[in-house]
Design a protein around this motif. Structure first.
Motif, PDB file in Angstrom:
ATOM      1  N   GLY A 171     -10.828   4.755 -11.009  1.00 54.06           N
ATOM      2  CA  GLY A 171     -10.768   4.570 -12.452  1.00 54.06           C
ATOM      3  C   GLY A 171      -9.683   3.637 -12.943  1.00 54.06           C
ATOM      4  O   GLY A 171      -9.391   3.614 -14.145  1.00 54.06           O
ATOM      5  N   TRP A 172      -9.090   2.861 -12.053  1.00 52.32           N
ATOM      6  CA  TRP A 172      -8.016   1.954 -12.451  1.00 52.32           C
ATOM      7  C   TRP A 172      -8.588   0.686 -13.073  1.00 52.32           C
ATOM      8  O   TRP A 172      -9.609   0.159 -12.628  1.00 52.32           O
ATOM      9  CB  TRP A 172      -7.173   1.565 -11.240  1.00 52.32           C
ATOM     10  N   SER A 173      -7.890   0.189 -14.087  1.00 48.94           N
ATOM     11  CA  SER A 173      -8.215  -1.127 -14.635  1.00 48.94           C
ATOM     12  C   SER A 173      -7.482  -2.188 -13.818  1.00 48.94           C
ATOM     13  O   SER A 173      -6.533  -1.887 -13.084  1.00 48.94           O
ATOM     14  CB  SER A 173      -7.772  -1.215 -16.098  1.00 48.94           C
ATOM     15  N   ASP A 174      -7.911  -3.440 -13.947  1.00 49.57           N
ATOM     16  CA  ASP A 174      -7.246  -4.518 -13.211  1.00 49.57           C
ATOM     17  C   ASP A 174      -5.788  -4.658 -13.634  1.00 49.57           C
ATOM     18  O   ASP A 174      -4.920  -4.964 -12.810  1.00 49.57           O
ATOM     19  CB  ASP A 174      -7.985  -5.839 -13.425  1.00 49.57           C
ATOM     20  N   GLU A 175      -5.503  -4.434 -14.901  1.00 47.78           N
ATOM     21  CA  GLU A 175      -4.120  -4.544 -15.368  1.00 47.78           C
ATOM     22  C   GLU A 175      -3.258  -3.434 -14.773  1.00 47.78           C
ATOM     23  O   GLU A 175      -2.092  -3.653 -14.425  1.00 47.78           O
ATOM     24  CB  GLU A 175      -4.062  -4.490 -16.893  1.00 47.78           C
ATOM     25  N   GLU A 176      -3.817  -2.241 -14.622  1.00 47.66           N
ATOM     26  CA  GLU A 176      -3.071  -1.142 -13.998  1.00 47.66           C
ATOM     27  C   GLU A 176      -2.808  -1.441 -12.524  1.00 47.66           C
ATOM     28  O   GLU A 176      -1.735  -1.110 -12.000  1.00 47.66           O
ATOM     29  CB  GLU A 176      -3.839   0.169 -14.163  1.00 47.66           C
ATOM     30  N   ILE A 177      -3.770  -2.075 -11.866  1.00 47.10           N
ATOM     31  CA  ILE A 177      -3.570  -2.457 -10.464  1.00 47.10           C
ATOM     32  C   ILE A 177      -2.449  -3.484 -10.357  1.00 47.10           C
ATOM     33  O   ILE A 177      -1.560  -3.380  -9.507  1.00 47.10           O
ATOM     34  CB  ILE A 177      -4.869  -3.023  -9.859  1.00 47.10           C
ATOM     35  N   ARG A 178      -2.478  -4.483 -11.240  1.00 50.95           N
ATOM     36  CA  ARG A 178      -1.422  -5.505 -11.224  1.00 50.95           C
ATOM     37  C   ARG A 178      -0.058  -4.884 -11.513  1.00 50.95           C
ATOM     38  O   ARG A 178       0.952  -5.260 -10.900  1.00 50.95           O
ATOM     39  CB  ARG A 178      -1.747  -6.606 -12.236  1.00 50.95           C
ATOM     40  N   LEU A 179      -0.026  -3.932 -12.440  1.00 56.08           N
ATOM     41  CA  LEU A 179       1.233  -3.258 -12.763  1.00 56.08           C
ATOM     42  C   LEU A 179       1.775  -2.512 -11.550  1.00 56.08           C
ATOM     43  O   LEU A 179       2.978  -2.573 -11.250  1.00 56.08           O
ATOM     44  CB  LEU A 179       1.022  -2.287 -13.928  1.00 56.08           C
ATOM     45  N   ALA A 180       0.890  -1.813 -10.838  1.00 56.14           N
ATOM     46  CA  ALA A 180       1.317  -1.069  -9.648  1.00 56.14           C
ATOM     47  C   ALA A 180       1.905  -2.003  -8.603  1.00 56.14           C
ATOM     48  O   ALA A 180       2.931  -1.697  -7.981  1.00 56.14           O
ATOM     49  CB  ALA A 180       0.136  -0.295  -9.066  1.00 56.14           C
ATOM     50  N   ILE A 181       1.266  -3.150  -8.408  1.00 55.08           N
ATOM     51  CA  ILE A 181       1.751  -4.102  -7.403  1.00 55.08           C
ATOM     52  C   ILE A 181       3.064  -4.728  -7.855  1.00 55.08           C
ATOM     53  O   ILE A 181       3.953  -4.979  -7.035  1.00 55.08           O
ATOM     54  CB  ILE A 181       0.682  -5.179  -7.125  1.00 55.08           C
ATOM     55  N   LYS A 233       4.237  -3.321  -1.872  1.00 52.13           N
ATOM     56  CA  LYS A 233       3.687  -2.713  -0.658  1.00 52.13           C
ATOM     57  C   LYS A 233       2.375  -1.985  -0.918  1.00 52.13           C
ATOM     58  O   LYS A 233       1.651  -1.654   0.027  1.00 52.13           O
ATOM     59  CB  LYS A 233       4.704  -1.748  -0.043  1.00 52.13           C
ATOM     60  N   CYS A 234       2.066  -1.729  -2.189  1.00 52.57           N
ATOM     61  CA  CYS A 234       0.810  -1.045  -2.505  1.00 52.57           C
ATOM     62  C   CYS A 234      -0.398  -1.808  -1.975  1.00 52.57           C
ATOM     63  O   CYS A 234      -1.406  -1.206  -1.613  1.00 52.57           O
ATOM     64  CB  CYS A 234       0.676  -0.870  -4.021  1.00 52.57           C
ATOM     65  N   ILE A 235      -0.307  -3.131  -1.937  1.00 51.50           N
ATOM     66  CA  ILE A 235      -1.445  -3.931  -1.487  1.00 51.50           C
ATOM     67  C   ILE A 235      -1.494  -4.012   0.033  1.00 51.50           C
ATOM     68  O   ILE A 235      -2.507  -4.424   0.612  1.00 51.50           O
ATOM     69  CB  ILE A 235      -1.391  -5.355  -2.093  1.00 51.50           C
ATOM     70  N   ALA A 292       0.594   3.929 -11.850  1.00 57.04           N
ATOM     71  CA  ALA A 292       0.859   2.485 -11.821  1.00 57.04           C
ATOM     72  C   ALA A 292       2.314   2.195 -12.175  1.00 57.04           C
ATOM     73  O   ALA A 292       2.952   1.332 -11.575  1.00 57.04           O
ATOM     74  CB  ALA A 292      -0.075   1.762 -12.785  1.00 57.04           C
ATOM     75  N   LYS A 293       2.843   2.919 -13.151  1.00 57.43           N
ATOM     76  CA  LYS A 293       4.230   2.715 -13.573  1.00 57.43           C
ATOM     77  C   LYS A 293       5.230   3.265 -12.560  1.00 57.43           C
ATOM     78  O   LYS A 293       6.406   2.889 -12.577  1.00 57.43           O
ATOM     79  CB  LYS A 293       4.468   3.375 -14.930  1.00 57.43           C
ATOM     80  N   ASN A 294       4.758   4.156 -11.699  1.00 56.89           N
ATOM     81  CA  ASN A 294       5.638   4.783 -10.702  1.00 56.89           C
ATOM     82  C   ASN A 294       5.069   4.599  -9.294  1.00 56.89           C
ATOM     83  O   ASN A 294       5.134   5.500  -8.459  1.00 56.89           O
ATOM     84  CB  ASN A 294       5.790   6.277 -11.006  1.00 56.89           C
TER      85      ASN A 294
END
Length: 235
Positions: free
Chosen positions: A119-129, A134-136, A162-164
């Motif tokens: 359920g992640w959006s692309d912006e949330e994925i970018r934020l996590a990275i 290392k998430c990727i 994503a923020k953490n």
């Protein structure tokens, strides 16, 4: 670019701009890549080629997984890291290029798909990275395990994780260590007679393989909800 960095109009095209553009071509950037790169990072034109740009790129090259793929992977990795939103003047930019370039583009797309499946959006994925590059680089199996643990087990929302996102690699290190200990315990059940019940066994490929090995030796193994019961009497 001029609106972001108007001082470029005062730069000497032969002594300041041309050498930097030629260097970018030398390390594998196409004309299109250079345009995109300079549009997003126009302040690099104000940096010293000898003392800033070249040392930075040389450091990044040493972090790429295979030297023969530097020219093939370098510009793609840098471009993707820029699109994610990293500041090229920050230390995290170097680490991000290292982690992104350690995974081929096809694998990165698969991992993006795993995030989206939760359920992640692309912006949330970018934020996590951006928070933790290392998430990727996490394996697909462990990425699913980590997302499942925090989102289904702990009921975290995608935005919160994503923020953490620094917690993901940390949790997975602990998870891997737990799996390694569990492997040793599973193997040790061969030395026991009768039933052995093990709790909180992670469902990862190494554990599943060990169970198959035990079963091939005639051991009865029952797995349910993180509990593994091993019966060696049938051996």
């Amino acid at each position: 670019m001029i609106s972001k960095f108007p001082v470029v109009l005062l730069s000497n095209p032969d002594q300041t701009l041309e050498p930097k553009i030629q260097y970018l071509k030398q390390v594998g950037f196409s004309d299109t890549d250079i345009c995109q790169f300079l549009t997003k990072c126009c302040n690099i034109l104000h940096s010293s080629l000898e003392y800033t740009i070249i040392p930075c790129f040389q450091l990044l090259k040493t972090l790429l997984p295979r030297e023969e793929n530097v020219n093939d992977n370098f510009s793609d990795a840098v471009k993707e890291v820029l699109e994610i939103g990293f500041d090229p003047s920050s230390k995290m930019f170097v680490y991000a290029v290292r982690d992104v370039s350690s995974v081929c583009k096809a694998k990165r797309e698969v991992k993006m798909g795993i995030f989206r499946s939760f359920g992640w959006s692309d912006e949330e994925i970018r934020l996590a990275i951006r928070q933790q590059p290392k998430c990727i680089a996490i394996s697909e199996e462990k990425l699913r395990i980590g997302l499942d643990f925090f989102m289904n087990g702990k009921n975290w929302e995608a935005e919160r994780l994503a923020k953490n996102s620094t917690v993901l690699p940390s949790y997975l290190v602990m998870f891997t260590l737990a799996g390694q200990r569990a492997l040793a315990v599973l193997a040790g059940t061969l030395c026991c007679s009768g039933n052995s019940k093990l709790h909180n066994i992670p469902n990862v490929s190494d554990i599943r393989t060990m169970i198959l090995v035990l079963e091939s030796l005639g051991v009865e193994v029952d797995v349910y909800n993180g509990e593994v019961t091993v019966d060696t009497q049938a051996m």
